[in-house]
Write a protein that holds these residues in place. Sequence first.
Motif, short mmCIF file in Angstrom:
data_model
loop_
_atom_site.label_atom_id
_atom_site.label_comp_id
_atom_site.label_asym_id
_atom_site.label_seq_id
_atom_site.Cartn_x
_atom_site.Cartn_y
_atom_site.Cartn_z
N CYS A 315 0.52 -0.85 -0.17
CA CYS A 315 -0.13 0.41 0.59
C CYS A 315 1.25 1.09 0.23
O CYS A 315 1.49 1.48 0.68
CB CYS A 315 -1.03 0.10 0.94
SG CYS A 315 -2.01 1.32 1.32
N CYS A 317 0.04 4.84 0.93
CA CYS A 317 -0.75 5.79 1.42
C CYS A 317 -0.04 6.06 3.26
O CYS A 317 1.28 5.42 3.23
CB CYS A 317 -2.27 4.62 2.42
SG CYS A 317 -2.08 4.39 3.79
N CYS A 320 0.86 3.41 5.85
CA CYS A 320 1.71 2.72 4.91
C CYS A 320 3.35 2.75 5.16
O CYS A 320 4.23 2.13 5.36
CB CYS A 320 1.49 2.00 4.33
SG CYS A 320 -0.30 0.80 4.61
N HIS A 346 -5.33 4.94 5.77
CA HIS A 346 -5.07 2.98 4.79
C HIS A 346 -6.49 2.51 4.30
O HIS A 346 -6.34 1.97 3.49
CB HIS A 346 -4.71 2.59 6.13
CG HIS A 346 -4.68 1.05 4.73
ND1 HIS A 346 -3.46 0.14 4.16
CD2 HIS A 346 -5.32 -0.17 5.83
CE1 HIS A 346 -4.06 -0.54 4.20
NE2 HIS A 346 -4.74 -1.24 4.70
ZN LIG Z 1 -2.32 1.78 3.64
#
Ligand SMILES: [Zn+2]
Length: 380
Positions: A315, A317, A320, A346
């Motif tokens: 991920c 984001c 993360c 997330h």
């Molecule tokens: Zn994430």
Amino acid sequence: MTALLLQSMTRHFSLEAKQGHARAGILITRHGTLETPAFMPVATKATAKYVEPRELVEAGTQAVISNAFLLSLKPGHELIKKAGGIHKFMNFDRVIFTDCGGFQMLREGIFVSTKPQGIVFKSPYTGKEALITPEEIMAIQADLGSDVAMVLDYVAPYGATIEQVKEAATISNRWAEWSLHSDAAKKSREEGQLIFAIVHGGIYPEVRKSHAAYLARWNFDGYSIGGLSIGEPPEKMFPALEAALSELPEDKPRYLMGLGSPLEILEAVKRGVDIFDSAYPTQTARHNSLMTRKGIIKISSPKYAEDFSPVDETCDCYACKNFSRAYIHFLSKVNEPAGKQLKSIHNIRFLQKLVSDARRAIIEGSFDEFFESFKASFKS
Ligand SMILES: [Zn+2]
């Protein structure tokens, strides 16, 4: 008049690719475009819970949905109009849908009764009762200045009999016509607001089919499918959805209201749905359920206390890229708002990436393989 505006008034939706029933399209609104399949986080009271507008945008959000009825009570649609409209008021310059409030019929304490001319609700703020009519809800949404407005609908709960559902769908269709033909809707449409009808019929495919066919005759800008994902099992939801979709025009966007779990979203995309909304990603995040490529993890579990890897290594984001499972686990244990914020960011990003990956796969002609491979790794 700019070419773009002219285009949005004459041709606001186009399909870029189709694979089976799955569609990749573009919805043009007065606040930009929505590439579909698209997922909208909910911003019921002109905000997503624990997530700011800039974070929604960073997570790849193209559109949100707010609740016109609740905003009309507080802070009031007149105030939002005075602020320059909902986009300025909440500082979100992308696409905003508004829901009419019909869904509040399922909420105890708010719904009072229905009358032939509308729904009587009780304000959750003051307890005062008020009748909302199709004409009024369109005027409220015109004041809010949303890009896509919903007609007033009558929502029957899951468990309603076929007779009750038929009656609810008949009333919904009548209100849809009144909404569309109201002075407020005519004016706001001229100003570029799109009006979506809402198809009802509960879990009964034959009712869905006949009512979708009825609404398809009217020149709505798009079609929502309401009254699903309200407790019925998937084996009842999908046949009802398919029945509605079979009668809706190909050249108009289709929006399934309230569906947010990843596998169900892909199942619906496969059947031809373009747009989704749900509180699912933010609500489950607050309850510590985080979606990852390998399935849902419960971040509050002791096994993450010393896990210094990101929530999902695939991920991109903000949560993360910058924080570990251990840190988010800790924030959850001590109930810090920052934990709710990171978890919500997330989960929103996860769904935004899912629908954009699905879109790319449809365009490339590999949607079936994409779906199979997602299903194989995602253990919900
Ligand atoms: Zn994430």
